[in-house]
Design an enzyme around this catalytic site. Structure first.
Site, PDB file in Angstrom:
ATOM      1  N   SER A 123       0.833  -1.195   0.000  1.00 54.69           N
ATOM      2  CA  SER A 123       0.000   0.000   0.000  1.00 54.69           C
ATOM      3  C   SER A 123       0.875   1.255   0.000  1.00 54.69           C
ATOM      4  CB  SER A 123      -0.970  -0.046   1.181  1.00 54.69           C
ATOM      5  OG  SER A 123      -1.933   0.971   1.102  1.00 54.69           O
ATOM      6  N   ASP A 220      -9.928  -2.078  -6.138  1.00 60.41           N
ATOM      7  CA  ASP A 220      -9.034  -1.241  -5.336  1.00 60.41           C
ATOM      8  C   ASP A 220      -9.038   0.165  -5.934  1.00 60.41           C
ATOM      9  OD1 ASP A 220      -6.650  -0.036  -4.162  1.00 60.41           O
ATOM     10  OD2 ASP A 220      -5.980  -2.066  -3.683  1.00 60.41           O
ATOM     11  N   HIS A 250      -9.044  -3.109  -1.609  1.00 65.45           N
ATOM     12  CA  HIS A 250      -7.760  -2.766  -1.026  1.00 65.45           C
ATOM     13  C   HIS A 250      -7.548  -3.514   0.294  1.00 65.45           C
ATOM     14  CE1 HIS A 250      -4.178  -0.305  -0.790  1.00 65.45           C
ATOM     15  NE2 HIS A 250      -4.436  -0.068   0.487  1.00 65.45           N
TER      16      HIS A 250
END
Length: 290
Positions: A123, A220, A250
């Site tokens: 991330s 995402d 996500h």
């Protein structure tokens, strides 16, 4: 390698260090993970945690980093980079660069083969990892052989369709993303003066980056910016392995680690790391003999 699954304590050794830095910089904490059965020198992975640039820590990702060391069979160094807004702009990536330089300098002590060196980020950590690869390339050292970018956070402009589409899902969404970028970049967010080391989607020249693994789910908010990066890397001749997981949001693998798709994603990552880190040293040695 699963969020929340720590390997048996008899299988991994942890060692904490604080890196002293000049120019008035505070000490930088790192944690080194070595499987007990590991025979040095091993491949090394610099692990960069996620958290939207504003949260996360070595401790929070301890189980993940420890499992990565055991499952890949290598030394992992997790870095406690400074968080925004107290550490804005390129601060996080500079911290990670300092950790990478330290890793190389201490390679003999911690048992790492610098010819098999990867950076792994999740991330926000994936965005920092990509920025770190750019920074190391442009400074000419250290030499990274692989980067693994797990649904990376790359673009402060947040202008793609997927960045607009993901709202109110109870996971990392547009509102959280906009706030995080504002904390990191302040009034510069979305403007023309943002460094590509802080927001790698800004970089216009991607050639010379290490071989790359990138994965992302098609639900995402980072889907579009990640696919754009993958396409540009491929166009520049950077070796690329790309995985897109249908219906995945996500952090899907950490939120539902027991799901079949999460297990598949982790298996793909581990297999790619083992392949890359088993062959990187010999490839660099061959290149050096040309």
């Amino acid at each position: 390698m699963a969020a929340g699954r720590a390997p048996d304590e008899t299988r991994v050794q942890r060692q904490d260090f604080t890196i002293s830095r000049g120019s008035g910089k505070p000490g930088l904490d790192v944690r080194v993970y070595r499987p007990q059965a590991l025979v040095p020198p091993s491949a090394g992975i610099l692990y960069i945690h996620g958290g939207g640039m504003v949260m996360g820590s070595i401790a929070a990702d301890d189980a993940y980093a420890a499992a990565l060391a055991v499952d890949v069979g290598c030394t992992v160094v997790s870095v406690g980079y400074g968080l925004a807004p107290e550490n804005p702009g390129t601060g996080p990536v500079e911290d990670c660069y300092d950790a990478l330089v330290w890793l190389v300098a201490q390679a003999s002590e911690i048992g790492v083969d610098v010819g098999r060196l990867a950076v792994f980020g999740v991330s926000a950590g994936g965005g920092i990892a990509c920025g770190l690869s750019l920074l190391a390339r442009d400074r000419g050292t250290p030499r990274l052989t692989y980067q693994m970018l797990i649904y990376p956070m790359l673009d402060d402009r947040s202008a793609t369709p997927s960045s607009h589409a993901i709202v109110d899902l109870g996971v990392w969404d547009r509102a959280a993303n906009l706030e995080a970028w504002r904390h990191l970049l302040g009034e510069d967010v979305g403007g023309s003066d943002v460094s590509p080391y802080a927001a790698p989607a800004r970089e216009t020249e991607l050639s010379g980056l290490p071989a790359t693994y990138l994965d992302v789910g098609d639900l995402d908010l980072f889907f579009d910016e990640d696919i754009q990066l993958a396409q540009r890397l491929a166009n520049c001749g950077v070796p690329l392995e790309l995985h897109v997981y249908p219906g995945a949001y996500h952090g899907f693998d950490q939120i539902a680690p027991g799901a079949d798709m999460a297990k598949t994603a982790r298996g793909n990552r581990l297999a790619a790391l083992r392949r890359a880190l088993a062959t990187a040293s010999s490839a660099i040695q061959s290149e050096g003999r040309k």
